[in-house]
Write a protein that holds these residues in place. Structure first.
Motif, PDB file in Angstrom:
ATOM      1  N   THR A  49      44.659  47.017  41.690  1.00  0.00           N
ATOM      2  CA  THR A  49      45.203  45.680  41.456  1.00  0.00           C
ATOM      3  C   THR A  49      46.486  45.471  42.247  1.00  0.00           C
ATOM      4  O   THR A  49      46.660  44.454  42.922  1.00  0.00           O
ATOM      5  CB  THR A  49      45.454  45.455  39.950  1.00  0.00           C
ATOM      6  N   VAL A  50      47.386  46.457  42.184  1.00  0.00           N
ATOM      7  CA  VAL A  50      48.653  46.340  42.920  1.00  0.00           C
ATOM      8  C   VAL A  50      48.388  46.322  44.429  1.00  0.00           C
ATOM      9  O   VAL A  50      48.926  45.481  45.154  1.00  0.00           O
ATOM     10  CB  VAL A  50      49.619  47.483  42.532  1.00  0.00           C
ATOM     11  N   ALA A  51      47.548  47.245  44.904  1.00  0.00           N
ATOM     12  CA  ALA A  51      47.247  47.294  46.338  1.00  0.00           C
ATOM     13  C   ALA A  51      46.549  46.012  46.786  1.00  0.00           C
ATOM     14  O   ALA A  51      46.870  45.457  47.852  1.00  0.00           O
ATOM     15  CB  ALA A  51      46.381  48.509  46.657  1.00  0.00           C
ATOM     16  N   GLY A  52      45.596  45.536  46.002  1.00  0.00           N
ATOM     17  CA  GLY A  52      44.882  44.313  46.350  1.00  0.00           C
ATOM     18  C   GLY A  52      45.793  43.100  46.384  1.00  0.00           C
ATOM     19  O   GLY A  52      45.692  42.253  47.275  1.00  0.00           O
ATOM     20  N   ALA A  53      46.732  43.026  45.417  1.00  0.00           N
ATOM     21  CA  ALA A  53      47.673  41.904  45.393  1.00  0.00           C
ATOM     22  C   ALA A  53      48.598  41.951  46.605  1.00  0.00           C
ATOM     23  O   ALA A  53      48.836  40.929  47.264  1.00  0.00           O
ATOM     24  CB  ALA A  53      48.487  41.929  44.102  1.00  0.00           C
ATOM     25  N   ARG A  77      39.655  39.745  56.582  1.00  0.00           N
ATOM     26  CA  ARG A  77      40.643  40.629  55.963  1.00  0.00           C
ATOM     27  C   ARG A  77      41.124  40.057  54.634  1.00  0.00           C
ATOM     28  O   ARG A  77      41.274  40.780  53.655  1.00  0.00           O
ATOM     29  CB  ARG A  77      41.810  40.850  56.924  1.00  0.00           C
ATOM     30  N   CYS A  78      41.361  38.743  54.568  1.00  0.00           N
ATOM     31  CA  CYS A  78      41.770  38.105  53.311  1.00  0.00           C
ATOM     32  C   CYS A  78      40.691  38.278  52.250  1.00  0.00           C
ATOM     33  O   CYS A  78      40.994  38.595  51.090  1.00  0.00           O
ATOM     34  CB  CYS A  78      42.030  36.611  53.522  1.00  0.00           C
ATOM     35  N   GLY A  79      39.439  38.091  52.631  1.00  0.00           N
ATOM     36  CA  GLY A  79      38.340  38.244  51.681  1.00  0.00           C
ATOM     37  C   GLY A  79      38.224  39.656  51.140  1.00  0.00           C
ATOM     38  O   GLY A  79      38.030  39.864  49.936  1.00  0.00           O
ATOM     39  N   ILE A  80      38.351  40.650  51.998  1.00  0.00           N
ATOM     40  CA  ILE A  80      38.270  42.045  51.567  1.00  0.00           C
ATOM     41  C   ILE A  80      39.410  42.370  50.603  1.00  0.00           C
ATOM     42  O   ILE A  80      39.213  43.019  49.575  1.00  0.00           O
ATOM     43  CB  ILE A  80      38.269  42.991  52.783  1.00  0.00           C
ATOM     44  N   CYS A  81      40.611  41.909  50.933  1.00  0.00           N
ATOM     45  CA  CYS A  81      41.759  42.170  50.064  1.00  0.00           C
ATOM     46  C   CYS A  81      41.588  41.519  48.700  1.00  0.00           C
ATOM     47  O   CYS A  81      41.926  42.110  47.668  1.00  0.00           O
ATOM     48  CB  CYS A  81      43.038  41.677  50.725  1.00  0.00           C
ATOM     49  N   LEU A  82      41.054  40.306  48.678  1.00  0.00           N
ATOM     50  CA  LEU A  82      40.806  39.647  47.399  1.00  0.00           C
ATOM     51  C   LEU A  82      39.731  40.381  46.594  1.00  0.00           C
ATOM     52  O   LEU A  82      39.822  40.470  45.366  1.00  0.00           O
ATOM     53  CB  LEU A  82      40.433  38.182  47.620  1.00  0.00           C
ATOM     54  N   LEU A  83      38.727  40.933  47.269  1.00  0.00           N
ATOM     55  CA  LEU A  83      37.717  41.732  46.554  1.00  0.00           C
ATOM     56  C   LEU A  83      38.324  42.988  45.933  1.00  0.00           C
ATOM     57  O   LEU A  83      37.985  43.359  44.808  1.00  0.00           O
ATOM     58  CB  LEU A  83      36.574  42.110  47.498  1.00  0.00           C
ATOM     59  N   VAL A  84      39.232  43.651  46.655  1.00  0.00           N
ATOM     60  CA  VAL A  84      39.920  44.827  46.103  1.00  0.00           C
ATOM     61  C   VAL A  84      40.718  44.417  44.866  1.00  0.00           C
ATOM     62  O   VAL A  84      40.694  45.104  43.839  1.00  0.00           O
ATOM     63  CB  VAL A  84      40.834  45.477  47.171  1.00  0.00           C
ATOM     64  N   LEU A  85      41.408  43.288  44.946  1.00  0.00           N
ATOM     65  CA  LEU A  85      42.173  42.786  43.805  1.00  0.00           C
ATOM     66  C   LEU A  85      41.261  42.508  42.611  1.00  0.00           C
ATOM     67  O   LEU A  85      41.540  42.941  41.486  1.00  0.00           O
ATOM     68  CB  LEU A  85      42.924  41.513  44.212  1.00  0.00           C
ATOM     69  N   LEU A  86      40.154  41.830  42.847  1.00  0.00           N
ATOM     70  CA  LEU A  86      39.225  41.512  41.749  1.00  0.00           C
ATOM     71  C   LEU A  86      38.592  42.773  41.157  1.00  0.00           C
ATOM     72  O   LEU A  86      38.412  42.870  39.945  1.00  0.00           O
ATOM     73  CB  LEU A  86      38.145  40.543  42.235  1.00  0.00           C
ATOM     74  N   PHE A  87      38.261  43.747  42.000  1.00  0.00           N
ATOM     75  CA  PHE A  87      37.697  44.996  41.508  1.00  0.00           C
ATOM     76  C   PHE A  87      38.709  45.722  40.624  1.00  0.00           C
ATOM     77  O   PHE A  87      38.361  46.246  39.561  1.00  0.00           O
ATOM     78  CB  PHE A  87      37.268  45.881  42.678  1.00  0.00           C
ATOM     79  N   GLY A  88      39.973  45.741  41.043  1.00  0.00           N
ATOM     80  CA  GLY A  88      41.022  46.365  40.240  1.00  0.00           C
ATOM     81  C   GLY A  88      41.188  45.669  38.905  1.00  0.00           C
ATOM     82  O   GLY A  88      41.316  46.321  37.859  1.00  0.00           O
ATOM     83  N   LEU A  89      41.175  44.343  38.919  1.00  0.00           N
ATOM     84  CA  LEU A  89      41.272  43.595  37.660  1.00  0.00           C
ATOM     85  C   LEU A  89      40.065  43.862  36.763  1.00  0.00           C
ATOM     86  O   LEU A  89      40.201  43.975  35.534  1.00  0.00           O
ATOM     87  CB  LEU A  89      41.399  42.096  37.944  1.00  0.00           C
ATOM     88  N   GLY A  90      38.890  43.995  37.370  1.00  0.00           N
ATOM     89  CA  GLY A  90      37.690  44.327  36.584  1.00  0.00           C
ATOM     90  C   GLY A  90      37.808  45.689  35.924  1.00  0.00           C
ATOM     91  O   GLY A  90      37.414  45.870  34.762  1.00  0.00           O
ATOM     92  N   LEU A  91      38.351  46.671  36.647  1.00  0.00           N
ATOM     93  CA  LEU A  91      38.562  47.993  36.048  1.00  0.00           C
ATOM     94  C   LEU A  91      39.554  47.928  34.894  1.00  0.00           C
ATOM     95  O   LEU A  91      39.362  48.591  33.850  1.00  0.00           O
ATOM     96  CB  LEU A  91      39.056  48.983  37.100  1.00  0.00           C
ATOM     97  N   LEU A  92      40.617  47.141  35.056  1.00  0.00           N
ATOM     98  CA  LEU A  92      41.588  47.000  33.970  1.00  0.00           C
ATOM     99  C   LEU A  92      40.964  46.338  32.743  1.00  0.00           C
ATOM    100  O   LEU A  92      41.197  46.768  31.607  1.00  0.00           O
ATOM    101  CB  LEU A  92      42.804  46.204  34.436  1.00  0.00           C
ATOM    102  N   LEU A  93      40.164  45.315  32.968  1.00  0.00           N
ATOM    103  CA  LEU A  93      39.488  44.659  31.842  1.00  0.00           C
ATOM    104  C   LEU A  93      38.524  45.614  31.147  1.00  0.00           C
ATOM    105  O   LEU A  93      38.417  45.625  29.910  1.00  0.00           O
ATOM    106  CB  LEU A  93      38.756  43.404  32.321  1.00  0.00           C
TER     107      LEU A  93
END
Length: 153
Positions: A11-15, A116-132
């Motif tokens: 989440t932090v890296a993706g943000a 690159r923006c799309g990939i970074c947003l996917l990393v952010l969403l994946f991190g948020l999914g793991l937190l949820l």
């Protein structure tokens, strides 16, 4: 616990990566709006050697171009592996921002920045999914993936 740690890191890296990529995207859009096209010449190559399993020479062409007022600037083209398709004296098209001639690029394409923006947003969403997933497991007392529903007879 692993899910929590990986989720926080992603989440932090993706943000952070998303912020950097969106900033790059806004700079590129601004450059697109105010770009001046000029011809530059390759004046030299900076090279470095990278050794892993194989030794590779990475070469960066340095291009000199002049702004409309005649002031010279240098621009590093993206690094390439040898052999070089360019040579010293080769002509290269450069785009620079009208009010900031030192802000240059060799290309006005947007697809690379958008990907690159799309990939970074996917990393952010994946991190948020793991937190949820972690919080769902910690509040329900059982893993989210193994919840079962009873099927009525």
């Amino acid at each position: 616990m692993f899910t929590l740690v990986v989720g926080i890191i992603m989440t932090v890296a993706g943000a952070w990566m998303s912020g950097v990529s969106l900033h790059d995207r806004s700079l590129r859009k601004r450059l697109l709006k105010h770009a001046v096209k000029v011809r530059g010449k390759v004046i030299r190559f900076d090279s470095r050697t990278k050794q892993d399993a194989v030794t590779v020479e990475i070469v960066t062409p340095i291009v000199e171009y002049k702004a409309r007022d005649g002031q010279p600037f240098e621009f590093n083209l993206p690094s390439q592996l040898t052999p070089q398709p360019l040579s010293v004296g080769s002509s290269v098209t450069i785009y620079y921002e009208q009010n900031h001639p030192g802000n240059a690029t060799e290309s006005l394409r947007m697809w690379d920045v958008n990907i690159r923006c799309g990939i970074c947003l996917l990393v952010l969403l994946f991190g948020l999914g793991l937190l949820l997933t972690y919080y769902q497991e910690s509040f329900s007392g059982k893993p989210a993936a193994t919840e079962s529903r009873e099927i009525p007879d």
